[in-house]
Write an enzyme that holds these catalytic residues in place. Structure first.
Site, PDB file in Angstrom:
ATOM      1  N   ASN A   1      -2.612   2.739  -8.930  1.00 39.08           N
ATOM      2  CA  ASN A   1      -1.597   3.098  -9.911  1.00 39.08           C
ATOM      3  C   ASN A   1      -1.227   4.576  -9.848  1.00 39.08           C
ATOM      4  O   ASN A   1      -0.210   4.941  -9.265  1.00 39.08           O
ATOM      5  CB  ASN A   1      -2.076   2.717 -11.310  1.00 39.08           C
ATOM      6  CG  ASN A   1      -0.949   2.678 -12.312  1.00 39.08           C
ATOM      7  OD1 ASN A   1       0.069   3.322 -12.125  1.00 39.08           O
ATOM      8  ND2 ASN A   1      -1.123   1.932 -13.382  1.00 39.08           N
ATOM      9  N   ASP A   2      -2.092   5.430 -10.390  1.00 36.24           N
ATOM     10  CA  ASP A   2      -1.740   6.848 -10.452  1.00 36.24           C
ATOM     11  C   ASP A   2      -1.499   7.456  -9.064  1.00 36.24           C
ATOM     12  O   ASP A   2      -0.676   8.350  -8.913  1.00 36.24           O
ATOM     13  CB  ASP A   2      -2.851   7.631 -11.154  1.00 36.24           C
ATOM     14  CG  ASP A   2      -2.920   7.266 -12.626  1.00 36.24           C
ATOM     15  OD1 ASP A   2      -1.886   6.853 -13.183  1.00 36.24           O
ATOM     16  OD2 ASP A   2      -4.007   7.380 -13.220  1.00 36.24           O
ATOM     17  N   VAL A   3      -2.208   6.957  -8.048  1.00 34.73           N
ATOM     18  CA  VAL A   3      -2.079   7.555  -6.717  1.00 34.73           C
ATOM     19  C   VAL A   3      -0.757   7.216  -6.039  1.00 34.73           C
ATOM     20  O   VAL A   3      -0.476   7.705  -4.948  1.00 34.73           O
ATOM     21  CB  VAL A   3      -3.250   7.157  -5.787  1.00 34.73           C
ATOM     22  CG1 VAL A   3      -4.570   7.634  -6.344  1.00 34.73           C
ATOM     23  CG2 VAL A   3      -3.279   5.658  -5.541  1.00 34.73           C
ATOM     24  N   VAL A   4       0.065   6.353  -6.687  1.00 34.99           N
ATOM     25  CA  VAL A   4       1.386   6.055  -6.122  1.00 34.99           C
ATOM     26  C   VAL A   4       2.497   6.372  -7.120  1.00 34.99           C
ATOM     27  O   VAL A   4       3.617   5.906  -6.964  1.00 34.99           O
ATOM     28  CB  VAL A   4       1.507   4.574  -5.678  1.00 34.99           C
ATOM     29  CG1 VAL A   4       0.601   4.298  -4.488  1.00 34.99           C
ATOM     30  CG2 VAL A   4       1.175   3.618  -6.820  1.00 34.99           C
TER      31      VAL A   4
ATOM     32  N   SER B   1      -4.979   7.685 -15.912  1.00 37.92           N
ATOM     33  CA  SER B   1      -4.475   8.926 -16.501  1.00 37.92           C
ATOM     34  C   SER B   1      -3.798   8.631 -17.833  1.00 37.92           C
ATOM     35  O   SER B   1      -3.500   9.526 -18.597  1.00 37.92           O
ATOM     36  CB  SER B   1      -3.476   9.581 -15.556  1.00 37.92           C
ATOM     37  OG  SER B   1      -2.340   8.766 -15.441  1.00 37.92           O
TER      38      SER B   1
END
Lengths: 92, 482
Positions: free
Chosen positions: B408-411, B449
């Site tokens: 999720n957050d890494v994309v 996050s």
């Protein structure tokens, strides 16, 4: 004491040099493998356990020996188990 | 003479450790490297036992058999999916061992048996520097121990992955730190009377162990689940430093060198993890960032007037089958769903249809450094199909479908341009550059996050809701039918 400090600092530099090139793929085995190396405290544990000191020294040494052996054996074995899974293209 | 022999054996061991670690630079030689390190350890142990002639006590054999048995059982039996917990636990044992050795050493000074003085294992006079190194070793070792087991609790879900804090926590941490300094001062003030009046020294040791125990807990509980890779790497570094500190206590080069190597390696990993999140180590340690997302955080399926596009397995299957290149982006969600084998099956099927399949791995995907790589290796995915962030980011332009599985957050493209976003500045995988993005997700829950992912609202993004394992299995079935 100063000699030891020199050794410590130089060894740290070697560590930084060698490790900074490890690829991301191997980060987990790197952690478990180096962790097993930190089980070198087993050497100290052996000495403490064998010491002719008081009972306290003996029992602390014994406990240290057990824990350090878990660390060493467990660490190296599990690293090996992980690394054998890392394969290049399969043959078929 | 005997001491020289031991020292030479230690030197050999230390060199082997360095060679062993060097071989970890490539997956092809890594296994050999690990074995080299194990041999080095064996040499060091043998040298200590035989050359120092301390083979006699039966307790020692019992200790080795007991510890070895537990270690063997852990290494063999623990599921590969529980690897983060096991690595954390082993770190903890390493720290504890170092602390115990330092404690045993102090009790030798306290009893100062004269019969030992004649042997090769005689100890020097107690002086302030010995006292300080013993306490330092106990401090680092016990912090590593308690911190690691809190981390294990968080990783296994027995302790909430949310950051935990309570009023006055920072103050308590400061008080404990002050107490630790007090213990150092106490040893320095009382070192000369260690034999006539051992109590102050003894109590400073016991006090330090207690302080370090709580300090370790307080250092890890405020850290959220998403930051766990940093914590695990940092504790790895601590376990090395603890061994090095014990080396100072024992005046033992083998421990100092090995400890320094491990400390440095853990520190590098910590830095890589921090950089991959664009956060400072201090910022991570102060904690309070991200946790397990819960249902109250479910946000709406629309944002700024845009809404998400849902899709179905058969549509995605067609898209995948006619693609030239598919990039799989795994995240913690894949680990939770245990979907790695299904992912590999799907990839095999696509490859047999002539589709190029690559995997894009973000450095902090998952709960420990390299987490995704281990899972995919377990599923027999060849490591040359795995790409690091910098190597694949330019390749998304040539990608027909990016398949996001539980990441999720890494994309989240907001990290590139939205200054208000808490993840602004974090390097991400630029999946939004690919022609189509398929996001496999259980619900619209935000990532760790706590921010909603604007990727989901892009025109080229399709959402496929459901458990990752089930979704991938049905994708595979549908692809077979195409």
């Amino acid at each position: 004491m100063l000699e030891n400090l020199i050794v410590f600092v130089l060894a740290s530099f070697i560590g930084f040099e060698v490790i900074s090139k490890v690829p991301q793929t191997l980060h987990t085995p790197l952690m478990s493998g180096t962790n097993a190396i930190s089980g070198i405290a087993i050497v100290g544990a052996l000495m403490a356990a064998a010491m002719a000191g008081g009972d306290w020294a003996k029992w602390l040494g014994f406990a240290a020996l057990v824990v350090a052996t878990i660390n060493v054996i467990g660490g190296f074995m599990v690293t090996d188990r992980m690394l054998q899974m890392f394969k290049k293209k399969e043959k078929n | 003479m005997i001491e020289t022999l031991i020292d030479i054996a230690y030197l050999v061991a230390a060199s082997f450790f360095i060679f062993g670690m060097k071989r970890l630079q490539s997956p092809a030689t890594a296994r050999q490297g690990n074995r080299l390190s194990a041999i080095a350890m064996f040499i060091a142990v043998l040298a200590t036992m035989f050359v120092a002639d301390i083979l006699t006590p039966v307790e020692m054999l019992i200790g080795v058999v007991l510890g070895g048995g537990i270690g063997l059982l852990l290494a063999r039996r623990v599921e590969l999916t529980s690897m983060p917990e096991l690595v954390g636990a082993l770190n903890g044992f390493g720290g504890l061992a170092s602390a115990l050795v330092a404690g045993a050493e102090l009790s030798r000074y306290l009893t100062n048996d004269s019969s030992a003085q004649a042997s090769t294992l005689a100890i020097a006079d107690f002086d302030p520097s010995v006292g300080i190194t013993i306490l330092l070793s106990v401090l680092i070792g016990v912090v590593t121990f308690s911190g690691s087991f809190i981390a294990v609790g968080k990783l296994s879900g027995k302790i909430s992955g949310n950051p935990i804090s309570f009023p006055g926590m920072r103050l308590l941490t400061l008080l404990l730190a002050a107490g630790a300094i007090g213990a150092f001062v106490m040893v320095v003030m009382n070192y000369s009377t260690i034999l006539s009046e051992p109590d102050p020294i003894l109590w400073s040791l016991v006090g330090m162990a207690g302080i370090a125990f709580f300090l370790g807990i307080l250092l890890v509980i405020p850290i959220g689940g998403a930051d766990m890779p940093v914590v695990v790497a940092l504790l790895n570094s601590y376990s090395g430093l603890a061994a090095a500190a014990t080396g100072f206590v024992l005046d033992n080069t083998a421990l100092i060198v090995s400890g320094a190597l491990v400390g440095a390696s853990g520190l590098i990993l910590t830095k890589i993890m921090c950089d991959a999140m664009n956060r400072s180590l201090l910022n991570v340690l102060l904690g309070g960032f991200g946790g397990d997302a819960d249902d109250s955080m479910v946000s709406s399926a629309s944002q700024d007037g845009k809404s998400i596009n849902q899709t179905s397995a058969d549509d995605v299957a067609i898209m995948l089958s006619y693609a030239d290149q598919v990039v799989v982006v795994p995240g913690y969600g894949m680990a939770v769903a245990q979907a790695q084998h299904q992912v590999r099956e799907l990839a095999d099927l696509l490859q047999s249809k002539g589709v190029r399949v690559k995997y894009a791995i973000h450095p902090v995907a998952g709960r420990m450094p390299g987490h995704m790589n281990v899972l995919l290796a377990e599923a027999n995915v060849p490591y040359d199909q795995l790409y690091e962030m910098d190597d694949i980011n330019g390749d998304f332009d040539n990608t027909d479908v990016s398949l996001i599985i539980g990441a999720n957050d890494v994309v989240n493209p907001a990290a590139r341009h939205d200054k208000a976003s808490p993840i602004y500045g974090m390097p991400i995988l630029n999946v939004d550059n690919s022609r189509n993005v398929i996001v496999l997700k259980r619900s619209m829950r935000p990532g760790y996050s706590g921010v909603q992912n604007e990727l989901f609202f892009n025109d080229n993004t399709r959402m496929l809701f459901g458990d990752a394992k089930d979704s991938i299995s049905s994708l595979t079935e549908e692809v077979k039918l195409v």
